[in-house]
Design an enzyme around this catalytic site. Structure first.
Site, PDB file in Angstrom:
ATOM      1  N   SER A 203      -3.412   2.137   5.970  1.00 12.46           N
ATOM      2  CA  SER A 203      -2.081   2.752   6.009  1.00 12.46           C
ATOM      3  C   SER A 203      -1.406   2.486   7.348  1.00 12.46           C
ATOM      4  CB  SER A 203      -2.175   4.258   5.742  1.00 12.46           C
ATOM      5  OG  SER A 203      -2.844   4.898   6.792  1.00 12.46           O
TER       6      SER A 203
ATOM      7  N   ARG B  59       1.906   0.194   7.181  1.00 14.04           N
ATOM      8  CA  ARG B  59       3.156   0.890   7.460  1.00 14.04           C
ATOM      9  C   ARG B  59       3.981   0.108   8.481  1.00 14.04           C
ATOM     10  NH1 ARG B  59       1.211   5.030   9.122  1.00 14.04           N
ATOM     11  NH2 ARG B  59       1.258   6.241   7.206  1.00 14.04           N
TER      12      ARG B  59
ATOM     13  N   ASN C  14       7.386  -2.102   7.534  1.00 20.51           N
ATOM     14  CA  ASN C  14       8.684  -1.785   8.131  1.00 20.51           C
ATOM     15  C   ASN C  14       9.264  -2.972   8.875  1.00 20.51           C
ATOM     16  OD1 ASN C  14       9.811   1.128   8.075  1.00 20.51           O
ATOM     17  ND2 ASN C  14       7.598   1.341   8.033  1.00 20.51           N
TER      18      ASN C  14
END
Lengths: 157, 285
Positions: free
Chosen positions: B216, B220, B224
């Site tokens: 994660s 993440r 992004n």
């Protein structure tokens, strides 16, 4: 026109806009935060400095006060000593005067007593002398007639 | 390299074709060198390295001449950042911060610098190469200079964090306690039979829990930054015609300004989650 050149041109213009935005809206608050921090630190340091100075001043004052108090105390002690000495001297003088007075009184009394005793003795001796003379003359002496004689005798004793 | 399948590398990057597709394909192709027969994304590695050195150098110059008196503007700024990071760490990690706080600072500064590459004009290196060596050379040279938009970079960081999580877990619980907990938590059981029955689901859940953290974390940040980069490329498509050029300017400006928030936020999230994971590992159950 070369598409790469056009995208580059667009991106460069955008980059300029981004820099403008940063200068206009991001830099000022950041700078004010930094300056605020600087000012806070400067103020804190100045306050600490001041406090230290005040402390030193207070220490000086305390020392001065202590010195003054000590000299004052010494003065008071000195005064007390003087007073005590003068009291003692006065007491001594009083005592001596009283003693002298008592002595004089006693002496006067003693003298009076001695005088009284002498007087008594003289009277007794004169009485004895009269009675002795009576016995010697075997006749009665007219006490009244001879009063002057007897008194004279008694005074001579 | 790790997770080769997730690289989202366009197939046939060299040929690409013209137009927006070719443009995007070109900009999504890494500069690859082969090290011992393995692909290495040289651009990500080199830019990350340089930015890391830059961050170290900037902090070092300020730390070297740091004064206890009134700080200069640069020192005050560094102090603000360090204090911010330290207070974040203090909030979530209770214990000896001498390693965790510098780690958090390193992550924050480094990730921020790598993310910030996204704000630079995408075609600047291409323009320079075109000007110097001609269009043909530019067409065949690749550079993706946002290291955090490369899944390898983000996973390299998150896997490092993963090893730190394991290290802190073992440090807090001991080797035996750590191993035991893999089989006895989160489902606690009484009696030997129940314990044996629950050992397998416990182990499975723990593995999922442990592995989800680096995945994660890495995904993440990568997601992004990759998405942000891709949006910049799509907006660049608007620049390719004079009619849409003004719209491109507006869109690119808005996205770039919005991106300032995103790059800060993602650096912050990576840092905070790292600290939180380490704090969780550090605490006894």
């Amino acid at each position: 026109m070369n598409p790469t050149f056009m995208t580059l041109l667009g991106q460069m213009i955008t980059f300029a806009i981004l820099i403008w935005f940063t200068v206009k809206f991001i830099w000022p608050p950041l700078m004010s935060a930094i300056e605020e921090r600087q000012q806070k630190i400067a103020e804190g340091l100045a306050a600490a400095d001041n406090a230290q100075k005040n402390l030193a001043q207070a220490q000086d004052k305390v020392n001065e006060e202590l010195k003054a108090a000590r000299s004052k105390a010494n003065e008071i002690i000195e005064q007390a000593h003087q007073r005590a000495n003068s009291l003692i001297d006065a007491a001594k003088a009083d005592a001596i005067a009283e003693g002298n007075r008592q002595k004089a009184l006693a002496e006067a009394e003693i003298e009076a007593a001695a005088n009284r005793a002498k007087e008594d003795l003289r009277k007794q001796v004169s009485a004895l002398a009269v009675s002795g003379a009576e016995k010697l003359l075997k006749r009665e002496i007219d006490a009244n007639a001879h009063r002057a004689l007897i008194d004279d005798l008694a005074a001579q004793l | 390299m790790i997770l080769e399948g997730m690289l989202l590398e366009p197939s046939g990057g060299e040929s690409g074709g013209g137009g927006l597709t070719g443009y995007i394909v070109h900009h999504l192709t890494h500069n690859v060198v082969y090290v011992a027969g393995q692909k290495l994304h040289f651009d990500s590695w080199m830019v990350a390295l340089l930015l890391g050195l830059l961050g170290c150098f900037l902090l070092w110059t300020q730390a070297r001449k740091a004064t206890a008196g009134v700080p200069g503007k640069a020192q005050a700024f560094v102090e603000l950042v360090v204090e911010f990071v330290d207070s974040q760490v203090k909030d979530s990690f209770h214990g000896d911060r001498r390693f965790i706080a510098p780690l958090a600072l390193t992550i924050f500064v480094w990730v921020f610098f790598m993310n910030a590459m996204d704000l630079l004009p995408l075609d600047l290196p291409a323009g320079v190469v075109t000007a110097v060596a001609g269009e043909e050379a530019a067409h065949h040279s690749y550079l993706r200079w946002v290291p955090t938009a490369d899944v390898n970079t983000t996973f390299a960081m998150s896997i490092t964090v993963f090893f730190l999580i394991i290290f802190y877990s073992i440090k807090a619980k001991g080797g035996w306690g750590f191993t035991k907990e893999l089989f006895t938590a989160p489902f606690h059981a009484h009696g030997a039979f129940a314990k044996i029955v629950l050992a397998v689901p416990n182990l499975f859940l723990n593995l999922v829990e442990y592995l989800s953290k680096p995945v994660s974390l890495g995904m993440r940040l990568f997601g992004n930054m990759y998405a942000g980069e891709l949006v910049f490329m799509l907006i660049a498509g608007l620049f390719m015609s004079w009619i849409t050029f003004p719209f491109g300017l507006v869109a690119n400006s808005v996205w770039a300004i919005f991106h300032i928030l995103i790059i800060l936020l993602q650096a912050f999230i990576f840092m905070v989650l790292t600290v939180v994971y380490l704090a969780m590992a550090h605490e006894h159950h």
